[in-house]
Scaffold this active site. Structure first.
Site, PDB file in Angstrom:
ATOM      1  N   ASN A 169       2.901   3.700  25.159  1.00  0.00           N
ATOM      2  CA  ASN A 169       4.016   3.245  24.330  1.00  0.00           C
ATOM      3  C   ASN A 169       5.287   3.035  25.150  1.00  0.00           C
ATOM      4  OD1 ASN A 169       5.208   5.797  24.750  1.00  0.00           O
ATOM      5  ND2 ASN A 169       4.181   6.641  22.943  1.00  0.00           N
ATOM      6  N   ASN A 193      -1.061   8.306  14.386  1.00  0.00           N
ATOM      7  CA  ASN A 193      -0.239   7.539  13.443  1.00  0.00           C
ATOM      8  C   ASN A 193      -0.770   7.613  12.017  1.00  0.00           C
ATOM      9  OD1 ASN A 193       1.682   6.717  15.260  1.00  0.00           O
ATOM     10  ND2 ASN A 193       0.795   4.704  15.622  1.00  0.00           N
ATOM     11  N   ARG A 235       3.456  -4.480  22.876  1.00  0.00           N
ATOM     12  CA  ARG A 235       2.164  -4.653  23.539  1.00  0.00           C
ATOM     13  C   ARG A 235       1.418  -5.876  23.019  1.00  0.00           C
ATOM     14  NH1 ARG A 235       1.009   1.744  22.749  1.00  0.00           N
ATOM     15  NH2 ARG A 235       2.314   1.250  20.948  1.00  0.00           N
ATOM     16  N   CYS A 239      -0.583  -3.734  17.840  1.00  0.00           N
ATOM     17  CA  CYS A 239      -0.276  -2.408  18.386  1.00  0.00           C
ATOM     18  C   CYS A 239       0.303  -1.601  17.233  1.00  0.00           C
ATOM     19  CB  CYS A 239       0.674  -2.508  19.578  1.00  0.00           C
ATOM     20  SG  CYS A 239       2.167  -3.485  19.290  1.00  0.00           S
ATOM     21  N   SER A 240       1.491  -1.062  17.376  1.00  0.00           N
ATOM     22  CA  SER A 240       2.103  -0.344  16.258  1.00  0.00           C
ATOM     23  C   SER A 240       2.834  -1.318  15.345  1.00  0.00           C
ATOM     24  CB  SER A 240       3.070   0.735  16.781  1.00  0.00           C
ATOM     25  OG  SER A 240       2.366   1.721  17.508  1.00  0.00           O
TER      26      SER A 240
END
Length: 756
Positions: free
Chosen positions: A291, A266, A360, A354-355
């Site tokens: 993911n 990322n 998550r 998380c992202s």
């Protein structure tokens, strides 16, 4: 005609009437006859019936086996037209609650029309979802029990010296997927928060989500937009402010719930993770949870395993292992346990991301809080947990559950299902620590997909406010409240050590189980014949019914004993005495020698107690009077109406009381089909009629019926047929009573009778 046969015929007629009434309530519906359904347990066995397709449901009616299968259209995940066979044209329908059914339609044209109509009926706009047109049963009001985020934080002791409420997001300008109110360290400034929000993905800056009694906290956010070299001084300062809120530790954890390789990748897109050189006194930890795309593929493989027809043991186990579903479940639970240990044992603050911080992160935060806080293990507390972590902080229910056909299929993922399953795994490890049962978890999963209630519509709090769901839809939590007994765990012990302490399970490979009742709930041949939770609930209800009935029988026995002890033989005097005793029965000692006299030697006795004393309390009660004797009950019994106080329970009334409560109940067994032809699965509550003892579904049971055979006069679940019978019988008894009741005249009593 035999009574049981008559009742069954009446139920069948009633169910057919309800069926066609619901179908004809819509202006148009599609009907396809002579449809075959393949029995999954036996590929060579077919069931013939008729398909009805309305604006809200797909119904398959099997008249031969008297069985109906109802499918709510929003629950349909796919409808696939398969190659034509000798029997006809197959149409496979899969649902989001794991029903897979294959229809074989005689004419290909009918199959094509049905397939096209099913695809067209899926909503293309969130405004057209089922919840905005759903008409609930009369007992369910369109009332929302308000959830106030501030109240939940107040329970945790926030705000305080270290944490304060921040209102700069009241118009959702700083972060449109966060709640309008959130909590941050008191030492932060507005400029610091704004800068941190701009540095975090989707503006999701670090905010407080849980404060433990020892002072350690859990905060959540999204990944930083750091790339390979970017930094934000204000974001670094915000994390230092979070660290200083806990005086028991000089360091804190940052938990990145992604695999390290994903976080590094990322960085190439200008995102990534915190640079350890810029954040002092921070310990970094990667918890490798895959993911949404990997999870979606894993669930698809799991469902393919469940749909295997007559697999061998090796085929089934290998396919289950290849899906990696349980490995993913373990990875999420491992991360939650690590956070729990950090907060409870190490007393350190933990920041989780998380992202984007809504998948998550929601899983790990909510699960760790469930392990840390006993309050969240109650039905009400679990609701607060979901409202806070999943709804207020913006889990994308609309996208992840695919509520409309405009949703990108790549955005769908079983994130909430994984959370629900992990909670179920914990209930298997600690069966007495949770107030709710398996049925509650399955219902929660189903209704986040069904769009029947407005709670799970949209992707964040702002979406639901814009849609005005509280004004236009029904609340799922109100439905739970009205049926709370269906969702209670009979093994729950609030005072047990597990229910009142922090849970830190030791997780081994053998600990996790395959959730049979979730993924195979419609495969009746695979389910256990006796469900332990249902059996316990059934035993508790049955015991309560028998105890209540026994108390009334004891009262009737005492009344007859009192009559015999006073030596009255004439019907008129007996009538007068019983009528008088309902007001002024003497306080009677069961150990009196008079009870042991034969009928021929019974003599009238005078009681030393005043005439206002009442009947003796049932021996079932533990209440005792100060002198050691059972305390008395009121003269007007709870199960008596005001019109019955001066009236005598005649033979018809007593016989009616004896026959109004079933002594034997039919066992809870799976598979089970209701008398109305509705098939039952493990997620549905199987109700027992307290009068006839038979099992029924929710739509065939009335909960407000008062049985004459119950001492407490409390409402009991009774089937609709028995409810009608009770009402008609009571009317007949009242008419008979008006003709035969003898009115008491005070002047007709003798002096001895007046002393009684």
């Amino acid at each position: 005609m035999n009574r049981q046969l008559f009742i069954e015929v009446l139920r069948q007629i009633s169910s057919r009437f309800d069926l066609f009434k619901s179908l004809l309530s819509h202006e148009d519906y599609l009907k396809v006859e002579n449809v075959l359904v393949i029995d999954r347990a036996n590929n060579r066995q077919y069931v013939s019936g008729t398909i009805y397709l309305t604006a809200t449901h797909l119904l398959f009616d099997d008249p031969e086996n008297k069985r109906q299968t109802w499918i709510l259209l929003p629950l349909i995940s796919s409808a696939d037209k398969l190659p034509t066979t000798q029997q006809g044209c197959p149409l496979r329908v899969r649902t989001k609650h794991f029903l897979s059914i294959e229809f074989i339609i005689p004419k290909e044209r009918d199959c094509t029309d049905l397939h096209a109509t099913l695809n067209q009926l899926k909503c293309d706009s969130i405004e057209k979802l089922y919840c905005f047109n759903y008409v609930a049963p009369t007992y369910l009001e369109k009332v929302w029990d308000p959830f106030l985020l501030a109240t939940e934080y107040m329970r945790m002791g926030v705000p305080n010296r270290e944490w304060r409420a921040e209102t700069c997001n009241s118009s959702f300008e700083m972060c449109d997927t966060y709640p309008s109110l959130f909590y941050v360290p008191t030492s932060t400034t507005k400029a610091m928060l704004i800068a941190s929000s701009k540095f975090r993905s989707r503006g999701r800056l670090p905010v407080l989500t849980y404060l433990h009694p020892n002072g350690a906290s859990i905060t959540r956010c999204s990944q930083p937009l750091s790339g390979f070299s970017q930094r934000c001084v204000e974001d670094e300062q915000l994390l230092q402010c979070i660290l200083k809120t806990n005086s028991q530790s000089s360091t804190m954890y940052i938990i990145d719930t992604r695999p390290r390789i994903n976080a590094v990748a990322n960085r190439a897109a200008g995102k990534g993770y915190e640079n350890e050189d810029h954040y002092s006194n921070i310990q970094f930890k990667f918890c490798p949870i895959e993911n949404i795309h990997v999870m979606r593929g894993s669930l698809q493989k799991l469902l393919e395993t469940c749909e295997m027809k007559n697999p061998s043991m090796n085929q089934y186990l290998n396919s289950l292992d290849n899906s990696s579903w349980l490995q993913h479940i373990k990875a999420v639970l491992d991360a939650a346990i690590f956070i729990t240990r950090a907060v409870e044992v190490e007393k350190k603050n933990v920041l989780v991301h998380c992202s984007d911080g809504w998948d998550r992160t929601a899983q790990c935060c909510s699960l760790s809080e469930l392990l840390l806080c006993p309050s969240y293990r109650s039905i009400h507390g679990f609701r607060m947990l979901i409202e806070k972590e999943w709804l207020s902080f913006g889990h994308k229910f609309g996208d992840r559950c695919g509520h409309t056909r405009m949703t990108d299929s790549k955005e769908q993922s079983p994130i909430f299902l994984q959370f629900i399953e992990i909670v179920w795994q914990l209930t298997q490890i600690y069966p007495s620590a949770f107030e709710f049962n398996e049925r509650f978890l399955i219902s929660l999963h189903d209704h986040c997909h069904s769009c029947q209630y407005g709670n799970f519509i949209g992707n964040c709090e702002k979406d639901r406010l814009d849609l005005r769901v509280k004004e236009r839809t029904y609340s799922y939590w109100n439905y739970v409240l009205q049926n709370v007994n269906d969702f209670k765990n009979p093994a729950f012990r609030p005072q047990s050590a597990y229910a009142s302490e922090v849970l830190i399970p030791t997780l081994n490979t053998q600990t996790l189980k395959f959730w049979l009742n979730m993924y195979h709930r419609f495969d009746s041949s695979l389910l256990p014949k006796e469900n332990i939770s249902n059996t316990l609930t059934n035993l508790v209800d049955h015991t309560a019914a028998l105890n209540d009935h026994a108390r009334l029988l004891e009262k009737r026995i005492r009344e007859l004993r009192s009559v015999l002890n006073n030596g009255l033989s004439s019907y008129e005097n007996i009538q007068n005495l019983v009528s008088q005793s309902t007001k002024t029965l003497p306080d009677h000692d069961s150990s009196s020698n008079g009870n042991e006299l034969p009928p021929s030697t019974i003599e009238t006795k005078q009681s030393s107690a005043p005439t206002s004393s009442s009947d003796i309390e049932s021996e079932i009660s533990d209440d005792q009077s100060p002198n050691g004797r059972p305390s008395s009950i009121p003269a007007t019994l709870e199960h008596q109406s005001s019109t019955e106080i001066n009236e005598i329970p005649g033979n018809e009334r007593i016989a009616f009381e004896l026959n109004s409560v079933a002594l034997d109940w039919r066992s809870y067994r799976t598979p089970f089909q209701c008398m109305c032809a509705l098939p039952m699965d493990s997620a549905q509550r199987k109700h027992v009629c307290w009068r006839c003892g038979e099992n029924f579904c929710s739509r065939c049971i009335e909960h407000g019926v008062r049985l004459p055979g119950l001492y407490s006069n409390s409402a009991a679940p009774v089937c609709k047929t028995c409810a009608r019978s009770i009402k008609s019988s009571l009317s007949m008894i009242e008419c008979s009573k008006n003709l035969t009741t003898v009115t008491m005249k005070p002047s007709s009593l003798t002096d001895d009778e007046n002393k009684i």
